[in-house]
Enzyme design. Structure first.
Site, mmCIF file in Angstrom:
data_model
loop_
_atom_site.group_PDB
_atom_site.id
_atom_site.type_symbol
_atom_site.label_atom_id
_atom_site.label_comp_id
_atom_site.label_asym_id
_atom_site.label_seq_id
_atom_site.Cartn_x
_atom_site.Cartn_y
_atom_site.Cartn_z
ATOM 1 N N ARG A 1 22.716 35.754 78.829
ATOM 2 C CA ARG A 1 23.471 37.023 78.809
ATOM 3 C C ARG A 1 24.865 36.843 79.425
ATOM 4 O O ARG A 1 25.861 37.331 78.896
ATOM 5 C CB ARG A 1 22.640 38.056 79.586
ATOM 6 C CG ARG A 1 23.038 39.487 79.433
ATOM 7 C CD ARG A 1 22.875 39.946 78.004
ATOM 8 N NE ARG A 1 23.647 41.145 77.794
ATOM 9 C CZ ARG A 1 24.946 41.167 77.590
ATOM 10 N NH1 ARG A 1 25.639 40.048 77.532
ATOM 11 N NH2 ARG A 1 25.579 42.293 77.412
ATOM 12 N N ILE B 1 24.822 46.289 77.133
ATOM 13 C CA ILE B 1 25.495 46.671 78.379
ATOM 14 C C ILE B 1 26.324 45.473 78.848
ATOM 15 O O ILE B 1 25.820 44.346 78.938
ATOM 16 C CB ILE B 1 24.464 47.099 79.438
ATOM 17 C CG1 ILE B 1 23.811 48.407 78.974
ATOM 18 C CG2 ILE B 1 25.130 47.286 80.811
ATOM 19 C CD1 ILE B 1 22.693 48.896 79.840
ATOM 20 N N ASN C 1 34.417 53.901 75.238
ATOM 21 C CA ASN C 1 33.134 53.975 74.515
ATOM 22 C C ASN C 1 33.004 55.351 73.878
ATOM 23 O O ASN C 1 33.462 56.341 74.437
ATOM 24 C CB ASN C 1 31.992 53.763 75.516
ATOM 25 C CG ASN C 1 30.621 53.860 74.873
ATOM 26 O OD1 ASN C 1 30.370 53.259 73.830
ATOM 27 N ND2 ASN C 1 29.713 54.623 75.482
ATOM 28 N N HIS D 1 30.157 58.076 72.757
ATOM 29 C CA HIS D 1 28.754 58.349 73.088
ATOM 30 C C HIS D 1 28.299 59.641 72.394
ATOM 31 O O HIS D 1 29.004 60.657 72.463
ATOM 32 C CB HIS D 1 28.617 58.485 74.609
ATOM 33 C CG HIS D 1 27.216 58.737 75.052
ATOM 34 N ND1 HIS D 1 26.227 57.776 74.970
ATOM 35 C CD2 HIS D 1 26.611 59.852 75.553
ATOM 36 C CE1 HIS D 1 25.083 58.289 75.423
ATOM 37 N NE2 HIS D 1 25.294 59.547 75.775
ATOM 38 N N ASP E 1 27.520 54.909 80.786
ATOM 39 C CA ASP E 1 27.821 56.239 80.228
ATOM 40 C C ASP E 1 28.282 57.225 81.300
ATOM 41 O O ASP E 1 27.928 58.415 81.265
ATOM 42 C CB ASP E 1 26.589 56.813 79.483
ATOM 43 C CG ASP E 1 26.214 55.983 78.267
ATOM 44 O OD1 ASP E 1 27.097 55.294 77.723
ATOM 45 O OD2 ASP E 1 25.043 56.019 77.867
HETATM 46 C C1 GRF Z 1 27.640 56.592 67.325
HETATM 47 O O1 GRF Z 1 26.937 57.798 67.272
HETATM 48 C C2 GRF Z 1 28.088 56.291 68.732
HETATM 49 O O2 GRF Z 1 28.307 57.433 69.504
HETATM 50 C C3 GRF Z 1 26.908 55.545 69.293
HETATM 51 O O3 GRF Z 1 26.467 54.744 68.236
HETATM 52 C C4 GRF Z 1 26.773 55.389 66.999
HETATM 53 C C5 GRF Z 1 27.485 54.376 66.150
HETATM 54 O O4 GRF Z 1 27.618 54.817 64.833
HETATM 55 N N1 GRF Z 1 27.270 54.827 70.490
HETATM 56 P P1 GRF Z 1 28.499 54.023 63.774
HETATM 57 O O5 GRF Z 1 27.989 52.583 63.749
HETATM 58 O O6 GRF Z 1 29.924 54.098 64.220
HETATM 59 O O7 GRF Z 1 28.263 54.725 62.478
#
Ligand code: GRF
Length: 230
Positions: free
Chosen positions: A84, A111, A126, A128, A179
């Site tokens: 990792r 992570i 990021n 989320h 997050d």
């Molecule tokens: C998104 O909903 C993002 O918030 C989450 O993973 C998903 C990725 O979707 N972390 P995509 O691959 O961009 O369609």
């Protein structure tokens, strides 16, 4: 910041286009939103590389389709700390070769180690699929009052499981607390009575696709401003 925030970096700084590297493990619809925003000029930046830990990620195909460097960097054993650590070193090395101003985690499922985060401090964001609070608390204020902040990879499922009236999308800076980094932009999405995980996630994603290019423009402006301040 208002929803009218400009995506035009020239208003913040004159100079070369912002260089964005995207890390994505999945289908890459958020990457596509960035590619589209840069192509039509609403985001004055350039996606210089896309890296995935999954060789079959749709994100890599989307990058390759528009001539962006698409790099597959599979992780052999996510549970072995030595493997990792070596992976994050290699990832940092690959990214540095592209001299990114900003790294965007767009559906990145690993992570990242504190060492990796430290080497790109203040330059990783990021997206989320839930509402996250300012300052990393356990609740977030919504139009329905305070609701639990949903973290981790099951945030969409958890919104349904906990029968929340609303969830949302958040773009935030990445810190060692998962997050929980400072929020750049977030938007509420109602949970509808007939929602299942797929339907709800699709509606959240359509909000993400709108928020992400704006948040990236804001983060790039901050990076450039701090470069100027030295
Ligand atoms: C998104 O909903 C993002 O918030 C989450 O993973 C998903 C990725 O979707 N972390 P995509 O691959 O961009 O369609």
């Amino acid at each position: 910041m208002s929803s009218n925030v400009t995506l035009n970096l020239k208003e913040h700084v004159s100079g070369p286009l912002g260089r964005i590297a995207v890390l994505a493990s999945g289908s890459g619809t958020n990457l596509q939103a960035l590619l589209d925003a840069t192509a039509c000029g609403t985001l004055e930046a350039e996606v210089v590389a896309v890296v995935s830990d999954r060789a079959d990620a749709g994100a890599l195909r989307r990058a390759a389709a528009v001539g962006v460097a698409a790099i597959s960097l599979p992780l052999t054993d996510r549970h072995d700390p030595v493997v990792r650590q070596a992976y994050d070193c290699r990832l940092a090395e690959v990214l540095r070769a592209f001299e990114p101003d900003l790294i965007v985690l767009a559906g990145w499922m690993l992570i990242l180690s504190p060492k990796f985060l430290d080497s790109f401090r203040g330059r990783i964001v990021n997206v989320h699929p839930a509402l996250l609070p300012d300052g990393g608390g356990i609740e977030v204020l919504t139009s329905h009052g305070p609701l639990p902040a949903l973290r981790g990879s099951r945030a969409v499922r958890d919104a349904l499981k906990q029968r929340l009236p609303a969830t949302g999308a958040t773009v935030h800076y990445v810190t060692t607390a998962v997050d929980s980094g400072p929020v750049i932009l977030r938007e509420e999405v109602p949970v509808l009575p007939d929602d299942d995980e797929v339907r709800l996630h699709e509606r959240i994603k359509s909000v993400e696709h709108r928020l992400l290019p704006r948040a990236v423009a804001m983060a790039l402006a901050t990076v450039f401003a701090s470069n100027v301040e030295g």
